[in-house]
Design an enzyme around this catalytic site. Structure first.
Site, PDB file in Angstrom:
ATOM      1  N   ASP A 405      91.771 124.386 -55.047  1.00  0.00           N
ATOM      2  CA  ASP A 405      92.203 124.068 -53.691  1.00  0.00           C
ATOM      3  C   ASP A 405      91.014 124.030 -52.723  1.00  0.00           C
ATOM      4  O   ASP A 405      89.899 124.450 -53.047  1.00  0.00           O
ATOM      5  CB  ASP A 405      93.216 125.121 -53.248  1.00  0.00           C
ATOM      6  CG  ASP A 405      94.138 124.624 -52.147  1.00  0.00           C
ATOM      7  OD1 ASP A 405      94.031 123.455 -51.742  1.00  0.00           O
ATOM      8  OD2 ASP A 405      94.988 125.425 -51.692  1.00  0.00           O
ATOM      9  N   GLU A 408      87.316 121.507 -47.964  1.00  0.00           N
ATOM     10  CA  GLU A 408      87.062 120.751 -46.729  1.00  0.00           C
ATOM     11  C   GLU A 408      86.729 121.645 -45.534  1.00  0.00           C
ATOM     12  O   GLU A 408      86.552 121.172 -44.431  1.00  0.00           O
ATOM     13  CB  GLU A 408      88.266 119.866 -46.387  1.00  0.00           C
ATOM     14  CG  GLU A 408      89.559 120.586 -46.096  1.00  0.00           C
ATOM     15  CD  GLU A 408      90.202 121.198 -47.334  1.00  0.00           C
ATOM     16  OE1 GLU A 408      90.361 122.439 -47.352  1.00  0.00           O
ATOM     17  OE2 GLU A 408      90.508 120.454 -48.271  1.00  0.00           O
ATOM     18  N   ASP A 472      99.230 118.542 -48.600  1.00  0.00           N
ATOM     19  CA  ASP A 472     100.329 119.307 -48.013  1.00  0.00           C
ATOM     20  C   ASP A 472     101.248 118.433 -47.175  1.00  0.00           C
ATOM     21  O   ASP A 472     101.269 118.520 -45.948  1.00  0.00           O
ATOM     22  CB  ASP A 472      99.772 120.434 -47.149  1.00  0.00           C
ATOM     23  CG  ASP A 472      98.897 121.402 -47.946  1.00  0.00           C
ATOM     24  OD1 ASP A 472      98.963 121.356 -49.179  1.00  0.00           O
ATOM     25  OD2 ASP A 472      98.174 122.180 -47.319  1.00  0.00           O
TER      26      ASP A 472
END
Length: 678
Positions: A405, A408, A472
């Site tokens: 995950d 960024e 998401d």
């Protein structure tokens, strides 16, 4: 003629008193005149603020200067163009080819203080543009600017919606149409060329003007590469030869759905038993809370300390081996940060492996009611240490995969071991994170056996990330951030050289009163059965969402659609092998195979799965029929057997029978026809 000179023969530079034009394989690339220059340089001061992965980015431009005068010099193996404005303001453009014969443009500002470049590429008014990484709101990028900066994708992503407004009011998290985890300075033109920029600074690709594309870079240099082809399939093969290709997926991925489950070993076992007893094909359990949980106002969060939490998951090591014998993988979770209140962070800090702040202290990022240290992946020792965390704590445990995950969140005011500005490293960070995971698999001999999937990416992710997921999405029907948005996201990545994509079945983000409905979950399940991977997610507030085991009808639906998915295994496996060999994506825009059909260039909510299946997911609430477009061919409705020759059609589309058609001439026709009986 030498090989290099042969490549140079494809380049044509014409000069005049007004300027010059550059052609590459009969495509006009640059046009420069005194009245319409192609290059500006200037000075700017970046103002970048980050809060939980959401960025406020402004540029104080002190000057933007058009370089109108040009002087062209032909050298033995290149052209050099000197741009100037007055005596002291200048820049140089080198036009040549790289070792593979691609057109190579290298720009360099002549004054050190000039840290901005605006380059205008020639365009046609009727040209379409695709790519720029993973774009959720638009597939054809023509008509808008696209800032390229890896960040959270935003909640709502449309400034006209109430959800976006609420998210913006709370923590600047609403986003906009261009917010994305995976930007990339690469685009494909319907002039049948691609352009790729090597840089990783903040960029803005503006496709708004009819006569030019303006590429803005926050740096004093730029390197651009171009290649052409006679068709888009060949063009993507060339693009992926430059960027790299994903390896084939582990065989187990095609054997059913990966169930997102949290709550401990016995909860996983109970839900697995329930689903399998009802006929659901299950290939894995994905337990993101394997390392523990932290409760926040956002919802249930993972404990960012990347080791097996034996209290929450007793006897997990033994159960993993049992599940594996039964054909069920165990997948976990990791990201490139370590929670400040846990021992892995303490160990990284003691060893000097965390990125620093301006005072030389460890830089701690606020991630939502807790802090995390940034493992400095530019430090070779820190990189190897974190790779060992993956090897020892996940691979040796027996994990068949994991979500890798984030990536960024690199703050631009942090200081890194390699000495490169974090503003320049920010976009490159997720690809470096992918490389760390990839090498952990490679060095343990597990490439092709273990799968990790990522949401963040940049140039280089093609080579190192084994699967992307769409991030998401909201648990709603919105075009910009719901089920529909996943299709242009997959197609944009496909035209950026990345061909493997899937999404959380039912979406993830459950905020501001959003709750996942049963209908949304079932429709998303229908869609996911026609992608390379099926995987569920509870969402950040599981109690507010309809889940895969919420009632018997939902479980039965998953049983049927996972049977559809597993029936497609040989076809999907072939498409994935094509992607690995040639870069031809698994989910494809229709114009890859129907490029003479003008209508196909504007379609962003339907796609080809491989060459022979056309899929048009139902993405509106309450619908029981659906309208779509079929290019001219002989098509057969998978569920009814009805035949069509093409055009705009409307078909019945009840839940469980999404609009899917196959080519009558396909070698897989009998396989597709068998879906009718499932």
């Amino acid at each position: 003629m030498s090989t290099h000179n042969k490549f140079l023969s494809k380049i044509k530079v014409e000069t005049s008193t007004e300027g010059f034009t550059l052609y590459y394989q009969q495509r006009l690339i640059l046009r420069h005149t005194l009245q319409a220059p192609c290059l500006w340089i200037g000075t700017g001061i970046a103002d970048i603020e980050m809060f939980r992965g959401n960025f406020s980015i402004k540029d104080k431009i002190n000057e933007k200067i058009a370089l109108t005068k040009t002087k062209v010099a032909q050298l033995p193996e290149s052209w050099q163009i000197h741009f100037s404005r007055g005596e002291s303001i200048n820049a140089t453009l080198l036009i040549t080819t790289d070792d593979a014969g691609r057109l190579l443009l290298k720009l360099q500002n002549g004054v050190n203080s000039h840290n901005r470049i605006w380059l205008r590429l020639a365009a046609n008014p009727d040209e379409h543009i695709y790519g720029c990484g993973e774009q959720f709101s638009y597939f054809d990028l023509r008509g808008k600017p696209f800032p390229l900066w890896t960040s959270e994708q935003g909640v709502g992503r449309n400034k006209n919606t109430y959800i976006t407004w609420q998210a913006d009011c709370k923590e600047n998290a609403g986003g906009d149409y261009y917010w994305t985890f995976f930007p990339q300075p690469t685009f494909v033109s319907t002039q049948k060329y691609y352009c790729h920029v090597d840089n990783s600074c903040y960029m803005n690709f503006d496709f708004s003007a009819p006569e030019y594309h303006e590429l803005a870079l926050w740096e004093d240099n730029a390197t651009l590469r171009f290649e052409c082809a006679d068709n888009y399939i060949s063009l993507l093969e060339k693009l992926t030869a430059l960027l790299g290709r994903q390896p084939e997926l582990p065989d187990w991925v095609y054997d059913g759905v990966t169930l997102g489950i949290q709550g401990g070993t016995e909860v996983c076992q109970q839900k697995l038993d329930t689903m399998r007893d009802a006929g659901v094909k299950v290939n894995g359990i994905w337990a993101q809370d394997w390392s523990g949980i932290r409760m926040t106002s956002f919802g249930k969060r993972v404990m960012w300390n990347w080791k097996w939490n034996r209290d929450n998951y007793p006897q997990l090591d033994k159960r993993i081996q049992q599940w594996k014998k039964e054909g069920v993988q165990f997948l976990s979770y990791i990201n490139p940060y370590v929670a400040s209140d846990k021992d892995l962070c303490a160990e990284a800090a003691k060893r000097g492996y965390l990125a620093k702040d301006a005072s030389g202290n460890d830089y701690l990022v606020e991630f939502g009611e807790f802090y995390g240290g940034v493992v400095d992946l530019t430090n070779p020792e820190a990189y190897d240490w974190f790779k060992d965390v993956i090897k020892k704590n996940m691979i040796m445990l027996g994990c068949g995969g994991w979500m890798a995950d984030f990536g960024e969140y690199l703050p631009t005011d942090t200081y890194l071991h390699n000495g490169i500005s974090a503003e320049i490293m920010h976009n490159a960070w997720p690809a470096l994170w992918a490389k760390c995971n990839y090498e952990a698999l490679q060095e343990t001999g597990n490439l092709g056996e273990i799968l990790f999937f990522m949401r963040a990416g940049y140039t280089g992710s093609q080579k190192y990330s084994t699967m992307m997921w769409a991030g998401d999405q909201n648990v709603d029907w919105s075009l910009d951030d719901g089920l529909a948005s996943v299709v242009p996201a997959a197609l944009s990545l496909a035209m950026t050289g990345y061909g493997l994509h899937h999404s959380d079945i039912g979406g993830y983000t459950t905020l501001f009163g959003m709750k996942r409905s049963k209908e949304l979950l079932l429709r998303w399940c229908d869609f996911s059965a026609f992608t390379p991977m099926m995987r569920t997610h509870e969402g950040n507030r599981p109690g507010d969402n309809w889940q895969f085991d919420s009632d018997e009808e939902t479980i039965a639906h998953f049983a049927r659609m996972t049977t559809v998915f597993t029936t497609l295994k040989p076809y999907l496996r072939q498409a994935v092998a094509q992607n690995a060999a040639t870069g031809l994506p698994v989910m494809r825009p229709l114009f890859l195979h129907y490029e003479d059909d003008a209508r196909t260039y504007t379609l962003k909510y339907q796609y080809l799965l491989g060459q022979d299946l056309l899929v048009a997911p139902v993405h509106e609430q309450g619908r029981r029929d659906w309208s779509l477009y079929l290019p001219e061919d002989n098509w057969i409705n998978v569920w009814t057997g009805e035949t069509y020759q093409g055009g705009e059609i409307t078909v019945d589309a009840p839940i469980g029978k999404p609009p899917v058609f196959y080519r009558a001439s396909s070698e897989w026709a009998s396989l597709f026809a068998s879906l009718h009986h499932i």
